[in-house]
Design an enzyme around this catalytic site. Structure first.
Site, mmCIF file in Angstrom:
data_model
loop_
_atom_site.group_PDB
_atom_site.id
_atom_site.type_symbol
_atom_site.label_atom_id
_atom_site.label_comp_id
_atom_site.label_asym_id
_atom_site.label_seq_id
_atom_site.Cartn_x
_atom_site.Cartn_y
_atom_site.Cartn_z
ATOM 1 N N GLU A 1 10.345 -13.112 51.484
ATOM 2 C CA GLU A 1 11.171 -14.329 51.039
ATOM 3 C C GLU A 1 10.596 -15.713 51.463
ATOM 4 O OE1 GLU A 1 15.054 -13.295 52.182
ATOM 5 O OE2 GLU A 1 14.948 -14.867 53.481
ATOM 6 N N THR B 1 21.945 -7.981 52.716
ATOM 7 C CA THR B 1 22.270 -9.358 52.751
ATOM 8 C C THR B 1 21.900 -9.941 54.242
ATOM 9 O OG1 THR B 1 24.740 -9.028 53.163
ATOM 10 C CG2 THR B 1 24.019 -9.519 51.001
ATOM 11 N N SER B 2 21.441 -8.970 55.022
ATOM 12 C CA SER B 2 21.290 -9.430 56.267
ATOM 13 C C SER B 2 19.739 -10.250 56.723
ATOM 14 C CB SER B 2 21.205 -8.430 57.284
ATOM 15 O OG SER B 2 22.689 -8.542 57.723
ATOM 16 N N ARG B 3 18.919 -9.338 56.722
ATOM 17 C CA ARG B 3 17.393 -9.665 56.716
ATOM 18 C C ARG B 3 16.448 -8.875 56.303
ATOM 19 N NH1 ARG B 3 19.360 -14.130 57.387
ATOM 20 N NH2 ARG B 3 19.219 -15.635 59.090
ATOM 21 N N LYS C 1 31.082 -10.341 62.288
ATOM 22 C CA LYS C 1 32.053 -11.174 61.505
ATOM 23 C C LYS C 1 31.697 -10.650 59.925
ATOM 24 C CE LYS C 1 30.567 -14.691 64.034
ATOM 25 N NZ LYS C 1 30.079 -13.886 65.192
ATOM 26 N N ILE C 2 30.462 -10.831 59.509
ATOM 27 C CA ILE C 2 30.368 -10.361 57.913
ATOM 28 C C ILE C 2 30.540 -8.875 57.604
ATOM 29 C CG2 ILE C 2 28.607 -10.562 56.305
ATOM 30 C CD1 ILE C 2 27.213 -12.629 57.755
ATOM 31 N N ASP D 1 19.814 -9.609 48.977
ATOM 32 C CA ASP D 1 19.688 -11.034 48.679
ATOM 33 C C ASP D 1 18.601 -11.726 49.601
ATOM 34 O OD1 ASP D 1 21.099 -13.741 48.245
ATOM 35 O OD2 ASP D 1 21.837 -13.562 50.379
ATOM 36 N N HIS E 1 18.544 -15.243 48.976
ATOM 37 C CA HIS E 1 19.275 -15.996 49.933
ATOM 38 C C HIS E 1 20.313 -16.884 49.820
ATOM 39 C CE1 HIS E 1 18.218 -15.558 54.554
ATOM 40 N NE2 HIS E 1 19.599 -15.937 54.563
ATOM 41 N N GLN E 2 21.205 -16.349 48.950
ATOM 42 C CA GLN E 2 22.407 -17.274 48.507
ATOM 43 C C GLN E 2 23.745 -16.662 48.985
ATOM 44 O OE1 GLN E 2 21.792 -16.473 43.954
ATOM 45 N NE2 GLN E 2 23.916 -16.719 44.162
ATOM 46 N N PHE F 1 25.178 -17.007 51.772
ATOM 47 C CA PHE F 1 25.958 -18.081 52.441
ATOM 48 C C PHE F 1 26.559 -19.078 51.517
ATOM 49 C CE2 PHE F 1 23.477 -21.884 52.513
ATOM 50 C CZ PHE F 1 22.533 -21.469 51.794
HETATM 51 P P1 NAI Z 1 27.372 -10.780 64.103
HETATM 52 O O1 NAI Z 1 26.734 -11.298 65.271
HETATM 53 O O2 NAI Z 1 29.052 -11.349 63.958
HETATM 54 O O3 NAI Z 1 27.441 -9.244 63.745
HETATM 55 C C1 NAI Z 1 26.414 -8.486 63.820
HETATM 56 C C2 NAI Z 1 26.692 -7.115 64.309
HETATM 57 O O4 NAI Z 1 25.494 -6.318 64.279
HETATM 58 C C3 NAI Z 1 27.141 -7.067 65.841
HETATM 59 O O5 NAI Z 1 28.514 -6.215 65.727
HETATM 60 C C4 NAI Z 1 26.140 -6.231 66.503
HETATM 61 O O6 NAI Z 1 26.608 -5.543 67.672
HETATM 62 C C5 NAI Z 1 25.554 -5.391 65.404
HETATM 63 N N1 NAI Z 1 24.281 -4.911 65.518
HETATM 64 C C6 NAI Z 1 23.250 -5.484 66.318
HETATM 65 N N2 NAI Z 1 22.052 -4.769 66.362
HETATM 66 C C7 NAI Z 1 22.515 -3.655 65.642
HETATM 67 C C8 NAI Z 1 21.767 -2.387 65.111
HETATM 68 N N3 NAI Z 1 20.536 -2.272 65.542
HETATM 69 N N4 NAI Z 1 22.462 -1.617 64.405
HETATM 70 C C9 NAI Z 1 23.759 -1.617 64.256
HETATM 71 N N5 NAI Z 1 24.384 -2.805 64.379
HETATM 72 C C10 NAI Z 1 23.831 -3.752 65.281
HETATM 73 O O7 NAI Z 1 26.580 -11.526 63.059
HETATM 74 P P2 NAI Z 1 27.290 -11.830 61.381
HETATM 75 O O8 NAI Z 1 27.926 -13.274 61.448
HETATM 76 O O9 NAI Z 1 28.092 -10.717 60.906
HETATM 77 O O10 NAI Z 1 25.813 -11.859 60.539
HETATM 78 C C11 NAI Z 1 25.093 -10.535 60.333
HETATM 79 C C12 NAI Z 1 23.719 -11.053 59.548
HETATM 80 O O11 NAI Z 1 23.606 -11.475 58.519
HETATM 81 C C13 NAI Z 1 22.842 -12.135 60.568
HETATM 82 O O12 NAI Z 1 22.451 -11.911 61.495
HETATM 83 C C14 NAI Z 1 22.163 -12.614 59.337
HETATM 84 O O13 NAI Z 1 21.082 -12.068 59.592
HETATM 85 C C15 NAI Z 1 22.945 -12.341 58.021
HETATM 86 N N6 NAI Z 1 23.433 -13.421 57.194
HETATM 87 C C16 NAI Z 1 22.967 -13.504 55.966
HETATM 88 C C17 NAI Z 1 23.120 -14.454 55.099
HETATM 89 C C18 NAI Z 1 22.820 -14.611 53.945
HETATM 90 O O14 NAI Z 1 22.967 -15.813 53.299
HETATM 91 N N7 NAI Z 1 22.424 -13.723 53.097
HETATM 92 C C19 NAI Z 1 24.021 -15.476 55.806
HETATM 93 C C20 NAI Z 1 24.525 -15.454 57.065
HETATM 94 C C21 NAI Z 1 24.109 -14.327 57.842
#
Ligand code: NAI
Length: 329
Positions: free
Chosen positions: A262, A231-233, A155-156, A257, A294-295, A297
């Site tokens: 952190e 911005t992921s982890r 999604k992101i 982020d 981590h802002q 979101f």
């Molecule tokens: P999502 O589940 O919609 O998409 C994740 C995508 O990553 C999927 O298409 C999946 O197939 C793919 N994926 C999984 N393992 C992979 C790999 N090893 N290599 C490449 N692609 C891979 O998740 P969404 O909602 O897009 O969120 C992604 C990440 O963003 C979350 O897991 C979270 O860690 C982070 N996040 C950070 C926030 C922030 O405030 N900075 C807020 C929300 C999420």
């Protein structure tokens, strides 16, 4: 259902209290302290607890929650790498999350970081405040006409692909699964995405398989003067290797982020403390690095969606009709 919320700030309480009027079966008590194995025992008498990205929902915490009678862990976030899902499953505890509350919130922040480092906006802001109107050190590079490499196109990542296309960039991507909505994106093997991109943005979850996926080896494959955004982890990147890469002048800019150290810092004002996160201090010493806490979101729209979905998850659980897409594990 009585839910004990851990790790809440004033803005969480305001947001959830506004939504609570629509959920008559639910009662909430709020704690400021984040969930950990020591304070998990406060959950006795509650059917559910609500936790966040910085909570420790590891094996011991889950065991204590189970002993206290908790049947449901509500994660008010998308990520769940801090939850021991195996332990929860063994104890019969359901874990629900909020998978896509506002992908654009995070993607827009990712592009915000990319633009800031690309055009030295963080430095320009400070300079002008000091009446220094010189442009020395502020020369940027265009994104227009360049290549964006998006790693993880859920999604992101999808929202980030659209933003990059809007900037006139060629968008390439790596993911285990292709996203059918992204007909303008060319999927390539990871190494090709790393070696062809001018902007690399990480949008995949942290798993056992991709821990430190950005390391000395993957950094060596990147173009010189690449912009890297996470911005992921934090643990998707090996911080020590990133620091070496920055020292070797590999990066035009780095925007984070999230970062490995952190956990103790997230959402806390530690301004009067001696903070012992050396790698982070090291990163902050570089002029081409920006860190936010981590802002990604944190927008009004996202907070409303988080409150709404979390409480709906609780209500669905009460009715025995949980949304399968929100189940973790
Ligand atoms: P999502 O589940 O919609 O998409 C994740 C995508 O990553 C999927 O298409 C999946 O197939 C793919 N994926 C999984 N393992 C992979 C790999 N090893 N290599 C490449 N692609 C891979 O998740 P969404 O909602 O897009 O969120 C992604 C990440 O963003 C979350 O897991 C979270 O860690 C982070 N996040 C950070 C926030 C922030 O405030 N900075 C807020 C929300 C999420």
């Amino acid at each position: 259902m009585k839910i004990l919320f851990y790790g809440t700030k004033a803005y969480d309480r305001e947001s959830f209290d506004r939504e609570l009027d629509n959920y008559k079966n639910i009662e909430i008590d709020y704690l400021e302290d984040d969930l950990n194995k020591k304070n998990a025992q406060l959950s006795r008498g509650y059917e559910a607890v609500c936790a966040f990205v910085s909570s420790d929902v590891g094996t011991k915490t889950v065991e204590v929650l189970s002993e206290c009678g908790v049947k449901l862990i509500l994660m008010r976030c998308a990520g769940f790498n801090n939850v021991d899902l195996k332990a929860a499953s063994e104890k019969g505890i359901t874990v629900l999350r909020v998978p896509g509350y506002s992908p654009e919130a995070v993607a827009e922040h990712a592009m915000g970081l990319a633009l800031a480092v690309n055009r030295h906006i963080h430095k320009g802001y400070i300079k002008v405040r000091e009446n220094n109107f010189a442009l020395n050190g502020l020369m940027g590079v265009n994104f227009y006409g360049k290549t964006a490499g998006i790693i993880g196109t859920g999604k992101i990542g999808e929202a980030m692909c659209r933003i990059c296309r809007g900037f006139g960039m060629t968008v390439i991507a790596y993911d285990i699964y292709k996203n059918k909505n992204l007909d303008f994106v060319e999927y390539k093997p990871l190494d090709e995405v790393l070696s062809q991109s001018d902007l690399i943005s990480l949008h995949c979850p942290l798993t056992d398989d991709n821990y430190h996926m950005i390391n000395k080896n993957s950094i060596s494959k990147m173009k010189d003067k690449v912009v890297l955004i996470n911005t992921s982890r934090g643990a998707l990147i090996d911080t020590d290797d990133l620091i070496q890469g920055i020292i070797s002048r590999k990066f035009f800019g780095v925007g984070l982020d999230v970062y490995e150290e952190e956990t103790k810092n997230v959402f806390e004002d530690r301004g009067n403390e001696i903070v012992e996160t050396f790698a982070t201090a090291n990163l902050l010493s570089f002029p081409n690095v920006i860190i936010t806490s981590h802002q990604g979101f944190f927008t009004e729209e996202a907070m409303e969606a988080i409150s709404n979905t979390t409480l709906r998850n609780a209500e669905d659980f009460i009715k025995g009709s949980i949304n399968a897409g929100n189940v973790v594990g």
